[in-house]
Structure formats: C-alpha cells, structure tokens
Design an enzyme around this catalytic site. Sequence first.
Site, short mmCIF file in Angstrom:
data_model
loop_
_atom_site.label_atom_id
_atom_site.label_comp_id
_atom_site.label_asym_id
_atom_site.label_seq_id
_atom_site.Cartn_x
_atom_site.Cartn_y
_atom_site.Cartn_z
N LEU A 1 3.21 -2.65 23.33
CA LEU A 1 2.92 -4.00 22.86
C LEU A 1 3.81 -4.33 21.68
O LEU A 1 4.42 -3.44 21.08
CB LEU A 1 1.45 -4.10 22.46
CG LEU A 1 0.44 -3.73 23.54
CD1 LEU A 1 -0.95 -3.68 22.96
CD2 LEU A 1 0.50 -4.72 24.68
N ASP A 2 3.87 -5.62 21.31
CA ASP A 2 4.68 -5.97 20.14
C ASP A 2 3.76 -6.43 19.00
O ASP A 2 2.55 -6.40 19.11
CB ASP A 2 5.71 -7.03 20.51
CG ASP A 2 5.06 -8.34 20.89
OD1 ASP A 2 5.79 -9.29 21.23
OD2 ASP A 2 3.83 -8.43 20.85
N SER A 3 4.39 -6.87 17.90
CA SER A 3 3.60 -7.17 16.72
C SER A 3 2.65 -8.35 16.95
O SER A 3 1.55 -8.39 16.39
CB SER A 3 4.51 -7.45 15.52
OG SER A 3 5.50 -8.40 15.89
#
Lengths: 91, 146
Positions: B101-103
């Site tokens: 996942l990303d931020s």
Amino acid sequence: MSGAVPSRAEVLSLFRSLLRTAARFTDYNIREYARRRAIDGFRQRRGLSDPSSVAAAFSDGKSQLEIARRQAVVYSVYAPRVKSVMEVKTV
Amino acid sequence: MAAAAWRSAILRRIRVPVETFSQSGMPAWTHPLRGAAAVRFMSSHDDHLDKTEVIDRVLSVVKSYPGVDPSKMGGLNSLMDSFVLDEQVTPDCHFQKDLGLDSLDTVEIVLALEEEFKLEIPDKEADKIDSCGIAIEYISAHPMAG
C-alpha cells in the site's frame, strides 16, 4: 498565486483533514461523496512532479477543505431526523 | 476463538465488588485512616481491551480495505491487482512493505481503525502507525479504546 510547494507531511495532513471533515457530515450521501472525491482527487494527482502544479493542487485542496468544513456545519443545522436507509444497522 | 471473545466481552461488563476486611473483621472501607483508599468506585483500571480482541479487530479492518487504485482502473484485469490478500495480513505486517500500500492507503487505514475503536488519534501519533504491529500496540495501550 498558488503559494509554496507543500511538503509530503503537509499533503498527507490535508488528506487526513479532508477525510475527517467528510466523516462529520450528517447526510449519508454527501459524506460518502466527500470521502470518495477526496480519495479519487489525491490518487489522480499522485504522479504530479511539476512544483507549480503541485502547489496549485494543494491550494485547491485547502480551499475545498474550508468549503467542506463550513458545509458540514450548515448541514448539521438542518439535518433531517429520518436517517438514510443505508445507515440502518438492523433490518 | 469465539469463546475467548465472548468471555472477555462478558467480563468487561460484569463488575463484581470485592469486599476487603481489616484485622478487626470490619470492611476495609470503614477504616478511619485508610478506608477511602480501599474502595475505588470510579476505577476503570481493568477496563482495557483484551489483546487478542484488538488483534482480531485490527486485522479485520486491514483485510476489508479494498486497496484498489482507481487510476489503474481499466477492465477486469485491474480487479486482479493490488487487493489486500488474506494470507498477507499478519499481526506484524507492514502496510507499505508487506501489503504494497502507499501513504494515502495508510492514512485511510488509520482513519478506519479510529472509527472501529472509537478513538481520536492525533496527527503526530497517526503518522507513526505504519504497520499492523504498531497499530495493535497503540490501540492496546490507549485507555479510551472501545
């Protein structure tokens, strides 16, 4: 007049503020829309690298946040007593 | 185990008053000097959530996160990418390193955890939560987790 380029932390903080403000809407539809729009808006602009467009998008987001904050208050004043059927927990 | 969840849910709601007695056979709270300290009417000392329950709920929140990038939308093949798979979610999985996942996803997950446990996590603390392990530790240690 787009302002200074935001840092990564500022961008994430703006995202978090938008989602929190979206959660405060009393109307189910507006709440879900605000959440969806915030997520979509940030995802679409993920790859922006040009500093001026990043700054423009950031100030855009900040003005949207102010609008959302005001509207959350206005909606809560005139919130109808009957909740949307999507919010009914037990059928 | 469902039984453990039932047990902790019931134990949390039953408060059995414990009567301590001093040497003279009188209840401890009647002691003229130390009586008041023996009765803690408003103590919520043992009110914390059970650790296993916290782990279960945190993992279920992470598992139900869709994790699909709308900019990658385009036909059925996009549905195959970047779903959070059940096997990947362990009590010590890292959102960005293990789950890909990303931020932005991390911010969303932390907000979903706030909603699940009825907490209000300040931004400074929320920035530090980037794995299931840290989330579980933070929530277990939070006095207001519900």
